[in-house]
Motif scaffolding. Structure first.
Motif, PDB file in Angstrom:
ATOM      1  N   LYS A  55       8.577  21.651  25.542  1.00 26.81           N
ATOM      2  CA  LYS A  55      10.042  21.538  24.188  1.00 26.81           C
ATOM      3  C   LYS A  55      10.786  21.979  23.501  1.00 26.81           C
ATOM      4  N   ALA A  56      11.829  22.806  22.707  1.00 24.82           N
ATOM      5  CA  ALA A  56      12.058  22.692  21.606  1.00 24.82           C
ATOM      6  C   ALA A  56      12.154  21.659  20.860  1.00 24.82           C
ATOM      7  N   ALA A  57      11.876  21.666  19.376  1.00 27.25           N
ATOM      8  CA  ALA A  57      11.235  20.446  18.539  1.00 27.25           C
ATOM      9  C   ALA A  57      12.445  20.950  18.247  1.00 27.25           C
ATOM     10  N   ARG A  58      12.482  18.426  18.088  1.00 28.00           N
ATOM     11  CA  ARG A  58      14.004  18.338  17.351  1.00 28.00           C
ATOM     12  C   ARG A  58      14.472  18.474  15.993  1.00 28.00           C
ATOM     13  N   ALA A  59      13.187  19.254  15.198  1.00 27.12           N
ATOM     14  CA  ALA A  59      13.642  18.623  13.977  1.00 27.12           C
ATOM     15  C   ALA A  59      13.799  20.297  13.422  1.00 27.12           C
ATOM     16  N   GLU A  68      16.911  23.483  25.062  1.00 28.43           N
ATOM     17  CA  GLU A  68      16.541  23.683  23.635  1.00 28.43           C
ATOM     18  C   GLU A  68      17.756  24.185  22.860  1.00 28.43           C
ATOM     19  N   LEU A  69      18.944  24.766  23.590  1.00 22.74           N
ATOM     20  CA  LEU A  69      19.987  24.866  22.385  1.00 22.74           C
ATOM     21  C   LEU A  69      19.890  24.638  20.916  1.00 22.74           C
ATOM     22  N   GLU A  70      20.275  23.107  21.361  1.00 19.22           N
ATOM     23  CA  GLU A  70      20.991  22.645  20.152  1.00 19.22           C
ATOM     24  C   GLU A  70      19.837  22.883  18.923  1.00 19.22           C
ATOM     25  N   ALA A  71      18.581  22.974  18.927  1.00 20.72           N
ATOM     26  CA  ALA A  71      17.670  22.801  18.245  1.00 20.72           C
ATOM     27  C   ALA A  71      17.437  24.141  17.220  1.00 20.72           C
ATOM     28  N   TYR A  72      18.636  25.247  17.660  1.00 16.43           N
ATOM     29  CA  TYR A  72      18.885  25.924  17.287  1.00 16.43           C
ATOM     30  C   TYR A  72      20.571  26.299  16.201  1.00 16.43           C
ATOM     31  N   PHE A  73      21.261  24.868  16.839  1.00 13.72           N
ATOM     32  CA  PHE A  73      21.921  25.254  15.422  1.00 13.72           C
ATOM     33  C   PHE A  73      21.727  24.536  14.749  1.00 13.72           C
ATOM     34  N   HIS A  92      25.644  16.967  24.440  1.00 13.74           N
ATOM     35  CA  HIS A  92      26.249  16.829  22.969  1.00 13.74           C
ATOM     36  C   HIS A  92      27.973  17.277  23.699  1.00 13.74           C
ATOM     37  N   ARG A  93      27.854  17.298  25.130  1.00 16.21           N
ATOM     38  CA  ARG A  93      29.427  17.732  25.408  1.00 16.21           C
ATOM     39  C   ARG A  93      30.514  16.331  26.011  1.00 16.21           C
ATOM     40  N   HIS A  94      30.245  15.373  26.620  1.00 16.81           N
ATOM     41  CA  HIS A  94      31.229  13.698  27.275  1.00 16.81           C
ATOM     42  C   HIS A  94      30.456  13.231  27.217  1.00 16.81           C
ATOM     43  N   GLU A  95      28.829  13.172  26.622  1.00 16.34           N
ATOM     44  CA  GLU A  95      28.289  11.577  26.562  1.00 16.34           C
ATOM     45  C   GLU A  95      28.816  10.847  25.436  1.00 16.34           C
ATOM     46  N   PHE A 125      25.957  26.379  26.563  1.00 17.04           N
ATOM     47  CA  PHE A 125      25.379  25.748  26.775  1.00 17.04           C
ATOM     48  C   PHE A 125      25.502  25.613  28.696  1.00 17.04           C
ATOM     49  N   GLU A 126      26.825  26.109  28.919  1.00 12.71           N
ATOM     50  CA  GLU A 126      27.326  26.036  29.968  1.00 12.71           C
ATOM     51  C   GLU A 126      26.302  27.493  30.785  1.00 12.71           C
TER      52      GLU A 126
END
Ligand SMILES: Nc1nc2c(ncn2[C@@H]2O[C@H](COP(=O)(O)OP(=O)(O)OP(=O)(O)O)[C@@H](O)[C@H]2O)c(=O)[nH]1
Ligand SMILES: [Mg+2]
Ligand SMILES: [Zn+2]
Length: 387
Positions: free
Chosen positions: A24-28, A327-332, A349-352, A378-379
């Protein structure tokens, strides 16, 4: 000689657990480090490896270890262009027309990552009359060879095209995301799509906004500034008025770069401006209006000032391949430091409620435009994951 039990048998596929950094993509915010790590992997040239990604449950690497062909007797070279199933390979002295050994081809097709421009390959020469010589290289006026192995790829630029994964280029260091201030119209969302693919493929991104001479209202200059503020190297250039080209040259000297972007933005024009002897074909405005591509196949070329470049045909649409939604979030890059503020660890990060990203958008720390790009991709990733 029989290989010891703990050694995989030669020429057989083996399944091994992935290295941790392929999970899973690292969150750092560690994409620069990932890029550097990727470079280190090239010494692993005993093996052909690839990641298959049919969901997290099967994310293991499939490796072909060895082959009946002894590596020491093989020639090595770099794939400079593909002509259908035939690869044109540069061995440093001359070019060869190489087909791919059947067994390897089957494997690459199964992995959905065929041979591409930029691949380092091992091949054997084919003498006239041999059975493998099924294609005619006469018209190419090149000796023929057969590719037996592909070295592990340091980087890989992929895109989804009509339900197939297309390898744009392998082993390039810099991906130069090229767009125009106008003609064709500048769409920042497209830059975001390329950025994700470039990060996922472990390349170094560079944003190049060409045709600055056509930026009548300052919109393109503003876009260039916005990406620079995010931390990207972003150049605002013009082949027409010859601005920014020296800075670009210094940035890519002694490395391998690929120019990507829509048709007509001036990718080949920029390459010609940096290296006039290449004399690449340049489009005319009517081609652009008709949606016609001037460059039709990706090709790797050598800079006289050090390094290589891959010119590619325009890609109007750029759909992500093999990038998972989570893993998308890690690339922004501007999201990364804020993600720990989300209330739920699996926040999309869409409706939470209690989302650090949504809060940052509301506070103006993340632009609405970038956030919209994230949601849209994401969609799309989720949609693709259904298959
Ligand atoms: N006004 C202006 N026109 C430019 C500039 N750079 C390139 N062009 C023009 O843009 C058109 C397209 O240029 P190309 O270099 O063929 O574009 P490309 O990105 O390689 O296009 P494909 O090969 O189809 O992907 C040509 O008519 C160029 O003369 C620039 O800085 N300003
Ligand atoms: Mg071109
Ligand atoms: Zn969140």
């Amino acid at each position: 000689m029989t290989p010891p039990d703990d050694q995989p048998k030669r020429g057989r596929k083996v399944r091994v657990n992935m290295r941790k950094n392929r999970g899973k993509a690292a969150r750092a915010n560690d994409w620069t480090r990932q890029f550097n790590d990727g470079r280190g992997r090239v010494d692993d040239s005993q093996r052909v490896e690839n990641v298959r990604s049919k969901g997290s449950h099967s994310r293991k690497r499939t490796i072909i270890v060895g082959d009946e062909a002894d590596e020491s007797t093989l020639l090595t070279g770099l794939v400079v262009t593909m002509r259908g199933l035939v690869a044109e390979v540069d061995d440093g002295t001359r070019h060869w027309a190489c087909s791919v050994r059947g067994k390897l081809r089957t494997f690459l097709i199964a992995e959905r990552v065929p041979i591409a421009v930029g691949d380092d390959v091992f091949f054997s020469p084919v003498s006239a009359g041999e059975e493998e010589s099924r294609f005619t290289s006469d018209s190419l006026d090149m000796p023929e060879g057969v590719i037996e192995k592909v070295a592990p790829r340091r980087t890989l630029l992929l895109r989804q095209y009509e339900r197939r994964v297309q390898v744009v280029a392998a082993n390039v260091d810099n991906a130069i995301i090229t767009v125009a201030a106008d003609q064709p119209k500048l769409r920042p969302h497209l830059i975001d799509r390329y950025l994700v693919a470039v990060h996922a493929g472990k390349m170094r991104p560079l944003i190049c906004i060409n045709k600055s001479d056509l930026d009548v209202d300052g919109f393109a200059a503003d876009v260039a500034r916005r990406y620079a503020q995010l931390g990207y190297k972003s150049l605002f250039i013009s082949v027409e008025s010859r601005t920014g080209l020296e800075e670009l040259r210094e940035h890519i000297r002694n490395t391998t770069s690929v120019f990507v972007g829509p048709s007509g933005v001036g990718k080949s024009s920029i390459i010609n401006a940096l290296e006039p002897t290449l004399d690449l074909k340049i489009g005319v405005l009517t081609d652009l209006e008709r949606g016609k591509h001037t460059t039709t196949t990706a090709r790797l070329l050598r800079w006289s000032f050090g390094g290589f470049v891959v010119d590619t045909p325009g890609m109007r649409q750029f759909d992500l391949a093999e990038v998972r939604s989570e893993e998308l979030e890690a690339y922004f890059i501007e999201f990364v430091d804020l993600i720990p503020q989300c209330k739920y660890p699996n926040c999309t990060h869409r409706h939470e409620t209690g989302c650090g990203i949504i809060a940052a958008v509301e506070a103006g720390r993340i632009t609405q435009e970038r956030y919209d790009s994230y949601c849209k991709m994401f969609e799309e990733c989720q949609e693709r994951e259904k298959y």
